[in-house]
Design a protein around this motif. Structure first.
Motif, mmCIF file in Angstrom:
data_model
loop_
_atom_site.group_PDB
_atom_site.id
_atom_site.type_symbol
_atom_site.label_atom_id
_atom_site.label_comp_id
_atom_site.label_asym_id
_atom_site.label_seq_id
_atom_site.Cartn_x
_atom_site.Cartn_y
_atom_site.Cartn_z
ATOM 1 N N GLU A 121 0.828 -1.206 0.000
ATOM 2 C CA GLU A 121 0.000 0.000 0.000
ATOM 3 C C GLU A 121 0.865 1.261 0.000
ATOM 4 O OE1 GLU A 121 -0.380 -2.581 1.934
ATOM 5 O OE2 GLU A 121 -2.332 -3.378 1.303
ATOM 6 N N ASN A 122 1.927 1.246 0.808
ATOM 7 C CA ASN A 122 2.809 2.414 0.860
ATOM 8 C C ASN A 122 3.544 2.619 -0.456
ATOM 9 O OD1 ASN A 122 2.192 3.104 3.494
ATOM 10 N ND2 ASN A 122 3.794 1.827 4.366
ATOM 11 N N ILE A 123 3.974 1.527 -1.074
ATOM 12 C CA ILE A 123 4.698 1.643 -2.347
ATOM 13 C C ILE A 123 3.765 2.162 -3.440
ATOM 14 C CG2 ILE A 123 5.970 0.366 -4.113
ATOM 15 C CD1 ILE A 123 6.881 -1.561 -1.935
ATOM 16 N N ILE A 124 2.543 1.664 -3.464
ATOM 17 C CA ILE A 124 1.573 2.129 -4.473
ATOM 18 C C ILE A 124 1.260 3.607 -4.257
ATOM 19 C CG2 ILE A 124 -0.822 1.892 -5.246
ATOM 20 C CD1 ILE A 124 -0.519 -1.138 -4.731
ATOM 21 N N MET A 125 1.148 4.014 -2.981
ATOM 22 C CA MET A 125 0.917 5.437 -2.695
ATOM 23 C C MET A 125 2.081 6.270 -3.193
ATOM 24 S SD MET A 125 -0.667 5.253 1.158
ATOM 25 C CE MET A 125 -0.430 7.007 1.389
ATOM 26 N N ALA A 126 3.316 5.764 -3.013
ATOM 27 C CA ALA A 126 4.501 6.501 -3.477
ATOM 28 C C ALA A 126 4.498 6.627 -4.995
ATOM 29 C CB ALA A 126 5.761 5.798 -3.004
ATOM 30 N N ILE A 127 4.080 5.562 -5.683
ATOM 31 C CA ILE A 127 4.015 5.599 -7.150
ATOM 32 C C ILE A 127 2.992 6.628 -7.600
ATOM 33 C CG2 ILE A 127 3.375 4.288 -9.213
ATOM 34 C CD1 ILE A 127 4.508 1.795 -7.824
ATOM 35 N N ASP A 128 1.830 6.620 -6.957
ATOM 36 C CA ASP A 128 0.764 7.560 -7.341
ATOM 37 C C ASP A 128 1.167 9.004 -7.067
ATOM 38 O OD1 ASP A 128 -0.810 5.450 -8.142
ATOM 39 O OD2 ASP A 128 -1.912 5.318 -6.243
ATOM 40 N N ALA A 129 1.971 9.198 -6.003
ATOM 41 C CA ALA A 129 2.346 10.567 -5.622
ATOM 42 C C ALA A 129 3.553 11.090 -6.385
ATOM 43 C CB ALA A 129 2.632 10.617 -4.124
ATOM 44 N N ALA A 130 4.267 10.205 -7.091
ATOM 45 C CA ALA A 130 5.482 10.630 -7.801
ATOM 46 C C ALA A 130 5.147 11.633 -8.893
ATOM 47 C CB ALA A 130 6.172 9.411 -8.398
ATOM 48 N N THR A 131 5.973 12.688 -8.978
ATOM 49 C CA THR A 131 5.762 13.704 -10.010
ATOM 50 C C THR A 131 6.197 13.218 -11.387
ATOM 51 O OG1 THR A 131 7.941 14.634 -9.501
ATOM 52 C CG2 THR A 131 6.033 15.588 -8.365
ATOM 53 N N GLN A 132 7.045 12.173 -11.419
ATOM 54 C CA GLN A 132 7.521 11.633 -12.691
ATOM 55 C C GLN A 132 7.878 10.165 -12.498
ATOM 56 O OE1 GLN A 132 11.043 13.459 -14.199
ATOM 57 N NE2 GLN A 132 10.945 12.469 -16.181
ATOM 58 N N THR A 133 7.480 9.309 -13.426
ATOM 59 C CA THR A 133 7.842 7.893 -13.377
ATOM 60 C C THR A 133 8.482 7.483 -14.693
ATOM 61 O OG1 THR A 133 5.642 7.215 -14.153
ATOM 62 C CG2 THR A 133 5.977 7.312 -11.776
ATOM 63 N N GLN A 134 9.480 6.599 -14.586
ATOM 64 C CA GLN A 134 10.180 6.097 -15.773
ATOM 65 C C GLN A 134 10.355 4.595 -15.606
ATOM 66 O OE1 GLN A 134 13.762 8.385 -16.034
ATOM 67 N NE2 GLN A 134 12.711 10.285 -16.513
ATOM 68 N N PHE A 135 9.253 3.876 -15.660
ATOM 69 C CA PHE A 135 9.282 2.441 -15.433
ATOM 70 C C PHE A 135 9.547 1.685 -16.729
ATOM 71 C CE2 PHE A 135 6.187 3.534 -11.876
ATOM 72 C CZ PHE A 135 7.167 3.496 -10.908
ATOM 73 N N ASP A 136 10.372 0.666 -16.606
ATOM 74 C CA ASP A 136 10.611 -0.262 -17.704
ATOM 75 C C ASP A 136 9.721 -1.479 -17.456
ATOM 76 O OD1 ASP A 136 11.488 -2.002 -19.626
ATOM 77 O OD2 ASP A 136 13.568 -2.110 -18.908
ATOM 78 N N VAL A 137 8.705 -1.663 -18.315
ATOM 79 C CA VAL A 137 7.767 -2.772 -18.123
ATOM 80 C C VAL A 137 7.883 -3.774 -19.277
ATOM 81 C CG1 VAL A 137 6.145 -1.513 -16.679
ATOM 82 C CG2 VAL A 137 5.934 -1.355 -19.150
ATOM 83 N N SER A 138 9.071 -3.879 -19.821
ATOM 84 C CA SER A 138 9.316 -4.892 -20.843
ATOM 85 C C SER A 138 9.292 -6.264 -20.180
ATOM 86 C CB SER A 138 10.671 -4.654 -21.509
ATOM 87 O OG SER A 138 11.712 -4.804 -20.555
ATOM 88 N N PRO A 139 9.101 -7.346 -20.926
ATOM 89 C CA PRO A 139 9.056 -8.689 -20.321
ATOM 90 C C PRO A 139 10.282 -8.995 -19.468
ATOM 91 C CG PRO A 139 8.295 -8.778 -22.591
ATOM 92 C CD PRO A 139 8.794 -7.386 -22.376
ATOM 93 N N GLU A 140 11.475 -8.608 -19.948
ATOM 94 C CA GLU A 140 12.690 -8.875 -19.181
ATOM 95 C C GLU A 140 12.686 -8.114 -17.861
ATOM 96 O OE1 GLU A 140 12.556 -7.822 -22.272
ATOM 97 O OE2 GLU A 140 13.296 -9.504 -23.491
ATOM 98 N N ALA A 141 12.210 -6.871 -17.906
ATOM 99 C CA ALA A 141 12.175 -6.051 -16.695
ATOM 100 C C ALA A 141 11.160 -6.584 -15.694
ATOM 101 C CB ALA A 141 11.865 -4.598 -17.055
ATOM 102 N N VAL A 186 1.961 -4.386 -7.067
ATOM 103 C CA VAL A 186 2.821 -3.229 -7.326
ATOM 104 C C VAL A 186 3.220 -3.198 -8.812
ATOM 105 C CG1 VAL A 186 5.045 -2.155 -6.812
ATOM 106 C CG2 VAL A 186 3.675 -3.146 -4.970
ATOM 107 N N ILE A 187 3.527 -4.358 -9.362
ATOM 108 C CA ILE A 187 3.887 -4.416 -10.787
ATOM 109 C C ILE A 187 2.732 -3.937 -11.641
ATOM 110 C CG2 ILE A 187 4.431 -5.973 -12.700
ATOM 111 C CD1 ILE A 187 6.092 -7.638 -10.767
ATOM 112 N N ALA A 188 1.511 -4.332 -11.274
ATOM 113 C CA ALA A 188 0.333 -3.879 -12.031
ATOM 114 C C ALA A 188 0.200 -2.367 -11.958
ATOM 115 C CB ALA A 188 -0.920 -4.556 -11.480
ATOM 116 N N GLU A 189 0.497 -1.797 -10.798
ATOM 117 C CA GLU A 189 0.439 -0.336 -10.649
ATOM 118 C C GLU A 189 1.497 0.336 -11.516
ATOM 119 O OE1 GLU A 189 -1.277 3.151 -9.173
ATOM 120 O OE2 GLU A 189 -1.915 1.064 -8.955
ATOM 121 N N MET A 190 2.654 -0.269 -11.604
ATOM 122 C CA MET A 190 3.715 0.278 -12.454
ATOM 123 C C MET A 190 3.323 0.237 -13.915
ATOM 124 S SD MET A 190 6.970 -1.524 -10.543
ATOM 125 C CE MET A 190 8.197 -0.902 -11.709
ATOM 126 N N GLN A 191 2.629 -0.826 -14.330
ATOM 127 C CA GLN A 191 2.228 -0.965 -15.730
ATOM 128 C C GLN A 191 1.187 0.072 -16.131
ATOM 129 O OE1 GLN A 191 1.364 -5.260 -15.459
ATOM 130 N NE2 GLN A 191 2.757 -5.527 -17.216
#
Length: 418
Positions: free
Chosen positions: A379-399, A412-417
Motif C-alpha cells: 500500500e505504501n509503495i503504491i501510494m509513493a508511485i501515485d504521488a510521484a511527479t515523474q515515473t520512468q518504469f521499464d515494463v518490458s518482459p525482461e524487466a 505493485v507491478i500492475a500499478e507500475m504498468q
C-alpha cells in the motif's frame, strides 16, 4: 571507547524517535567534499605542460602557472613527462596578467548633531536646550583592487586535439579604512592558482565544497558524525535506526542514507565502487522524494539569510555527479571539445531552482525495488508511485521478470504498468 560512544549515539537516536522527523525550523547544513571528475577522459599519465607568455614581463608568471598545474596533476596521482614522449600535452598561453590599485570617493551618511532646540520641560517647569541630530553626507575614500588574467589552453593527445578554451580570470573588490586589503601580487597569484585548477580539471579530478541539509529529530545525535565527514559511522548509525512506520517519516531515513552514501562515494578512490555508491545514493534520494512528495527540500535547493552559501537540489546534484562518474568510469574515447566548461556546482541556477536533472531523475524500477527491500508494505509503495511527479518504469518482459525476482508483488507491478 569508540564502541561505547557509538552505542550511546544509537541509544540517543532511538530515544528521539517520538519526535516528528524533518529538517526542523532551524535547518542544519554540513559540508560534503565533492569529487568533480575531469572534464575529459584522456587520463593524466606523462603530461607535458608548456606555458608561454605573450609578454616577456609575464615569463615568471608563466613558470608559476606551469608549476601550479603540475602540482594539481601530481596530487591527483597523475605523472609529468620528464624526458619521455608525452601521452598528453597541455599548451597554455598567457595573454596578460595585470593588477592595479585605485581610490574612489563615495558618500556615506552619518548621524551627527547639527544644532539645538529649546523644549519645555513640564516636570521642571522650565525651558531646556535639546540637541538636534540629522543624517549628513560624509565624503569618504576606499581602495579598489582590480586584477585580470587572460589566456587560452589547448589539450591534445597523440597529435589529436581534445579540448581548448580560455583561462580568463578576474578580480575586483573594495576596501575601507579598517579593511585589510591584499597586495596586488597576492591577488595575481590567486588568479594563477584559479587558472591552474581550471586547466588541470580537464584531465584530473578536483574537489569542491557542497553544502547539504541533514535531517534532525531521530538523527540529531548523529549530526556530529556528518559534520566531521565520518560517513561510514553516520551510515551505520542511520541504518541501525528502525524503519519508520510512517512513509513520510521513513523518507528522512532514506534521505540520510543517501547523504551518507554520496559522501562515501566522493571519498572512495575506486571509481567503480564510487559509481555504485552514487547510484545507491541517487536511488535513496528518489525513494525519499517518492515517499514524501510534500517535502520540497528533497528536490529543491534551500536559501537562508543566515547561510553563507546556497544549498543546491540534492537530487540534481546526485544525478549530475552520477552522470559525470559514469562518463569517467567508461573507456576513454577522446573527442574534440570546442570549449569545455566546468561542472556546475550546487550554487548553479538549475540547482538553486530545483530543476529536474535529465533523464535519470524520477521514480524508476530500482526505486521500487529499494522500497521493497526496505520492507515497505504494498500500500505504501503504491501510494509513493501515485504521488510521484515523474515515473520512468521499464515494463518490458525482461524487466517484469527482474522485478518479480527482486520480490516486487503482482499488485505493485500492475500499478507500475498503469
Amino acid at each position: 571507547m569508540k564502541r561505547v560512544l557509538f552505542a550511546a549515539l544509537l541509544v540517543a537516536a532511538a530515544g528521539t524517535g517520538e519526535a516528528r522527523e524533518g529538517f526542523g525550523f532551524s535547518k542544519k547544513a554540513v559540508t560534503l567534499m565533492r569529487t568533480v571528475p575531469p572534464l575529459t577522459n584522456v587520463g593524466a599519465r606523462r603530461v607535458s605542460v608548456v606555458v608561454e607568455a605573450d609578454r616577456s614581463a609575464d615569463d615568471d608568471d608563466a613558470r608559476t602557472l606551469a608549476r601550479y598545474i603540475g602540482e594539481h596533476i601530481l596530487s591527483a596521482s597523475g605523472t609529468l613527462a620528464e624526458g619521455a614522449r608525452p601521452e598528453v600535452t597541455l599548451n597554455v598561453g598567457i595573454g596578460r596578467l595585470e593588477s592595479n590599485e585605485t581610490w574612489e570617493t563615495y558618500t556615506e551618511y552619518e548621524r551627527r548633531q547639527t544644532g539645538t532646540k529649546r523644549e519645555w520641560n513640564e516636570s521642571k517647569q522650565r525651558y531646556e536646550s535639546k540637541p538636534v541630530y540629522t543624517s549628513v553626507p560624509v565624503q569618504k575614500e576606499r581602495k579598489v583592487i582590480d586584477a585580470k588574467l587572460t589566456g587560452s589552453f589547448d589539450l591534445s593527445t597523440k597529435n589529436k586535439d581534445v579540448a581548448s578554451g580560455d583561462v580568463d580570470e578576474q578580480f575586483r573588490d573594495t576596501y575601507g579604512d579598517y579593511d585589510s586589503a591584499p597586495s596586488p601580487s597576492t591577488v595575481e597569484d590567486d588568479l594563477l592558482k584559479r587558472a591552474a585548477r581550471k586547466i588541470a580539471a580537464q584531465i584530473v579530478p578536483t574537489k569542491e565544497r557542497a553544502s547539504v541539509l541533514v535531517p534532525r529529530a531521530s538523527f540529531e545525535p548523529l549530526i556530529p558524525l556528518a559534520e566531521s565527514g565520518d560517513w561510514p559511522r553516520y551510515l551505520a548509525a542511520v541504518e541501525a535506526i528502525p524503519q519508520m512506520k510512517s512513509s513520510k517519516e521513513e523518507a528522512f531515513r532514506q534521505y540520510a542514507m543517501a547523504v551518507a552514501k554520496e559522501g562515501l562515494a566522493y571519498g572512495n578512490d575506486d571509481r567503480s565502487e564510487a559509481l555504485d555508491l552514487l547510484r545507491a545514493a541517487k536511488s535513496h534520494y528518489d525513494t525519499a522524494a517518492a515517499l514524501n512528495p510534500d517535502e520540497d527540500l528533497f528536490r529543491k535547493g534551500y536559501t537562508s539569510l543566515l547561510a553563507t552559501d546556497n544549498i543546491g537540489s540534492p537530487t540534481a546534484r546526485a544525478a549530475e555527479s552520477l552522470s559525470r562518474f559514469e562518463a569517467w568510469t567508461a573507456p576513454a574515447t577522446p573527442a574534440r571539445v570546442a570549449s569545455a566548461k566546468p561542472m556546475a556546482g550546487p550554487s548553479s541556477s538549475s540547482s538553486r531552482n530545483g530543476a529536474k536533472a535529465g533523464p535519470a531523475s524520477g521514480m524508476r524500477n530500482q526505486t521500487v525495488i529499494d522500497l521493497v527491500k526496505a520492507g515497505l508494505a504494498d500500500e505504501n509503495i503504491i501510494m509513493a508511485i501515485d504521488a510521484a511527479t515523474q515515473t520512468q518504469f521499464d515494463v518490458s518482459p525482461e524487466a517484469l521478470i527482474a522485478l518479480s525476482k527482486a520480490g516486487v508483488s503482482k499488485r505493485v507491478i500492475a500499478e507500475m504498468q498503469k
